[in-house]
Design an enzyme around this catalytic site. Structure first.
Site, PDB file in Angstrom:
ATOM      1  N   TYR A 166     -12.617  -5.470   0.981  1.00  0.00           N
ATOM      2  CA  TYR A 166     -13.879  -4.999   0.403  1.00  0.00           C
ATOM      3  C   TYR A 166     -14.931  -6.094   0.234  1.00  0.00           C
ATOM      4  O   TYR A 166     -16.091  -5.886   0.585  1.00  0.00           O
ATOM      5  CB  TYR A 166     -13.677  -4.269  -0.945  1.00  0.00           C
ATOM      6  CG  TYR A 166     -14.899  -3.481  -1.361  1.00  0.00           C
ATOM      7  CD1 TYR A 166     -15.180  -2.252  -0.772  1.00  0.00           C
ATOM      8  CD2 TYR A 166     -15.789  -3.989  -2.294  1.00  0.00           C
ATOM      9  CE1 TYR A 166     -16.325  -1.536  -1.116  1.00  0.00           C
ATOM     10  CE2 TYR A 166     -16.927  -3.290  -2.647  1.00  0.00           C
ATOM     11  CZ  TYR A 166     -17.200  -2.060  -2.053  1.00  0.00           C
ATOM     12  OH  TYR A 166     -18.327  -1.382  -2.398  1.00  0.00           O
ATOM     13  N   ILE A 210       7.729  -4.422   8.967  1.00  0.00           N
ATOM     14  CA  ILE A 210       7.572  -3.878   7.614  1.00  0.00           C
ATOM     15  C   ILE A 210       7.098  -2.452   7.808  1.00  0.00           C
ATOM     16  O   ILE A 210       5.962  -2.208   8.189  1.00  0.00           O
ATOM     17  CB  ILE A 210       6.609  -4.726   6.783  1.00  0.00           C
ATOM     18  CG1 ILE A 210       7.190  -6.141   6.604  1.00  0.00           C
ATOM     19  CG2 ILE A 210       6.367  -4.079   5.417  1.00  0.00           C
ATOM     20  CD1 ILE A 210       6.297  -7.096   5.848  1.00  0.00           C
ATOM     21  N   ARG A 224      -7.930  -1.675   7.086  1.00  0.00           N
ATOM     22  CA  ARG A 224      -8.048  -1.403   5.653  1.00  0.00           C
ATOM     23  C   ARG A 224      -8.893  -2.451   4.936  1.00  0.00           C
ATOM     24  O   ARG A 224      -9.650  -2.132   4.019  1.00  0.00           O
ATOM     25  CB  ARG A 224      -6.658  -1.351   5.000  1.00  0.00           C
ATOM     26  CG  ARG A 224      -5.867  -0.087   5.314  1.00  0.00           C
ATOM     27  CD  ARG A 224      -4.563  -0.086   4.544  1.00  0.00           C
ATOM     28  NE  ARG A 224      -3.714   1.042   4.883  1.00  0.00           N
ATOM     29  CZ  ARG A 224      -3.712   2.197   4.224  1.00  0.00           C
ATOM     30  NH1 ARG A 224      -4.542   2.388   3.216  1.00  0.00           N
ATOM     31  NH2 ARG A 224      -2.892   3.168   4.588  1.00  0.00           N
ATOM     32  N   THR A 272       0.835  -1.208   0.000  1.00  0.00           N
ATOM     33  CA  THR A 272       0.000   0.000   0.000  1.00  0.00           C
ATOM     34  C   THR A 272       0.865   1.253   0.000  1.00  0.00           C
ATOM     35  O   THR A 272       0.560   2.234  -0.683  1.00  0.00           O
ATOM     36  CB  THR A 272      -0.934   0.004   1.220  1.00  0.00           C
ATOM     37  OG1 THR A 272      -1.596  -1.249   1.291  1.00  0.00           O
ATOM     38  CG2 THR A 272      -1.959   1.113   1.114  1.00  0.00           C
ATOM     39  N   THR A 273       1.981   1.234   0.755  1.00  0.00           N
ATOM     40  CA  THR A 273       2.878   2.385   0.784  1.00  0.00           C
ATOM     41  C   THR A 273       3.547   2.599  -0.565  1.00  0.00           C
ATOM     42  O   THR A 273       3.967   3.715  -0.886  1.00  0.00           O
ATOM     43  CB  THR A 273       3.922   2.212   1.895  1.00  0.00           C
ATOM     44  OG1 THR A 273       3.238   1.969   3.135  1.00  0.00           O
ATOM     45  CG2 THR A 273       4.787   3.442   2.058  1.00  0.00           C
ATOM     46  N   LYS A 304       2.563 -10.275   8.517  1.00  0.00           N
ATOM     47  CA  LYS A 304       2.720  -8.859   8.835  1.00  0.00           C
ATOM     48  C   LYS A 304       1.450  -8.474   9.581  1.00  0.00           C
ATOM     49  O   LYS A 304       0.363  -8.422   9.002  1.00  0.00           O
ATOM     50  CB  LYS A 304       2.873  -8.004   7.576  1.00  0.00           C
ATOM     51  CG  LYS A 304       2.910  -6.502   7.872  1.00  0.00           C
ATOM     52  CD  LYS A 304       2.908  -5.664   6.607  1.00  0.00           C
ATOM     53  CE  LYS A 304       2.852  -4.171   6.937  1.00  0.00           C
ATOM     54  NZ  LYS A 304       2.796  -3.332   5.718  1.00  0.00           N
ATOM     55  N   TYR A 349      -0.686 -10.680   5.231  1.00  0.00           N
ATOM     56  CA  TYR A 349      -0.786  -9.302   5.720  1.00  0.00           C
ATOM     57  C   TYR A 349      -2.171  -9.125   6.321  1.00  0.00           C
ATOM     58  O   TYR A 349      -3.170  -9.100   5.602  1.00  0.00           O
ATOM     59  CB  TYR A 349      -0.545  -8.338   4.560  1.00  0.00           C
ATOM     60  CG  TYR A 349      -0.553  -6.866   4.898  1.00  0.00           C
ATOM     61  CD1 TYR A 349      -0.494  -6.389   6.208  1.00  0.00           C
ATOM     62  CD2 TYR A 349      -0.606  -5.923   3.871  1.00  0.00           C
ATOM     63  CE1 TYR A 349      -0.487  -5.040   6.490  1.00  0.00           C
ATOM     64  CE2 TYR A 349      -0.593  -4.561   4.139  1.00  0.00           C
ATOM     65  CZ  TYR A 349      -0.539  -4.126   5.452  1.00  0.00           C
ATOM     66  OH  TYR A 349      -0.544  -2.776   5.721  1.00  0.00           O
TER      67      TYR A 349
END
Length: 291
Positions: free
Chosen positions: A106, A202, A137, A43-44, A160, A132
């Site tokens: 989602y 991370i 999110r 995402t980053t 993560k 992750y």
């Protein structure tokens, strides 16, 4: 070995396009500063706004630049299992060491749906997977029990964990075993995370302060929590400031202040407000990174 400080690497842009020259320079700088690995196109790395071709090109560029010096954990997550299979297989093809795969966002799968998703990805190639888990999110939370089921698969390497719940570390040690790799996904709690049995982070802040983050992780892994606490005191204002607004925008702004890349982000992200810029500047000075 995957552990320590692994920057969730930003994807630099120039006039709307991926700036591969700057990306390669960032990787070399990170290596010189002591980072222990890389996680591109998470995402980053602005993966939601990269095309498939850009996503894959960034992975390949990072793998080639690193050239085996440290592990590369390629972002390969999607809420579409078939799309994640594509990213997994491509990352293996170009030589990544593992894949970071987010819980499907989602569409809100059940625990059984997540087991099916990760099992299909596990079976699609020979690349190890780091799960992750970021409920804030993805809006789904993989339970320690579900993770324990997935940990039985030989190439499900670790997690993560961005739940912010430090009790997850010992709970996941129970269900997944003590050798299951647990990496923090939250800079501000990384010290407590490692004290509970974690092996690294991370990190978004490591984009900006790679040497301090690497030294911090090395101290915790050596059991020197007094030194780690001193380093956290230097880093904590930066951890806080970077997440006042989206961390991508903040990390790129901070890197621009250090002369490493532009602060350009893709819509719907925008540049920072002046108040947040001021807070980041102050935090950079507090950490000794800016005069």
């Amino acid at each position: 070995m995957i552990q320590g400080s692994l920057p969730a690497l930003v994807t630099p842009f120039k006039d709307g396009a991926v700036d591969f020259d700057t990306l390669k320079r960032l990787v070399e700088w990170q290596l010189a500063e002591g980072s222990h690995g890389f996680v591109p196109v998470g995402t980053t790395g602005e993966s939601p706004t990269l095309s498939h071709a850009e996503h894959e090109a960034v992975i390949e560029a990072v793998v080639k630049t690193v050239d085996g010096r440290v592990p590369v954990v390629a972002g390969a997550g999607s809420n579409n299992t078939a799309e994640a299979v594509r990213f997994m297989q491509y990352a293996e093809e170009v030589g990544a060491d593992a894949a970071l795969v987010v819980t499907p966002y989602y569409n809100k799968p059940t625990q059984a749906g997540m087991i099916r998703h990760f099992t299909e990805l596990h079976d699609c190639c020979n690349l190890p997977i780091i799960i992750y888990n970021i409920p804030g999110r993805s809006v789904v939370d993989m339970t320690p029990e579900t993770m324990g089921e997935l940990a039985k698969l030989p190439r499900i390497l670790g997690v993560k964990d961005a739940t912010g719940d430090l009790a997850r570390v010992p709970k996941q040690r129970i269900t997944c075993g003590p050798d299951f790799l647990q990496l923090s996904g939250e800079d501000g709690t990384a010290l407590g995370f490692n004290a509970q049995g974690g092996r690294g982070c991370i990190s978004v802040t490591a984009n900006v302060a790679p040497r301090l983050c690497a030294e911090f992780q090395e101290a915790t892994l050596a059991g020197d929590y007094a030194k780690a606490l001193e380093l956290q005191d230097r880093l904590m204002p930066l951890h806080i400031a970077i997440f006042l607004e989206p961390g991508v925008s903040a990390a790129k702004y901070a890197l621009s202040r250090l002369g490493k890349c532009s602060d350009e982000v893709r819509s719907p992200l925008v540049g920072l407000t002046q108040g947040t810029r001021d807070r980041i500047d102050a935090a950079l000075r507090h950490a000794g990174l800016l005069n």
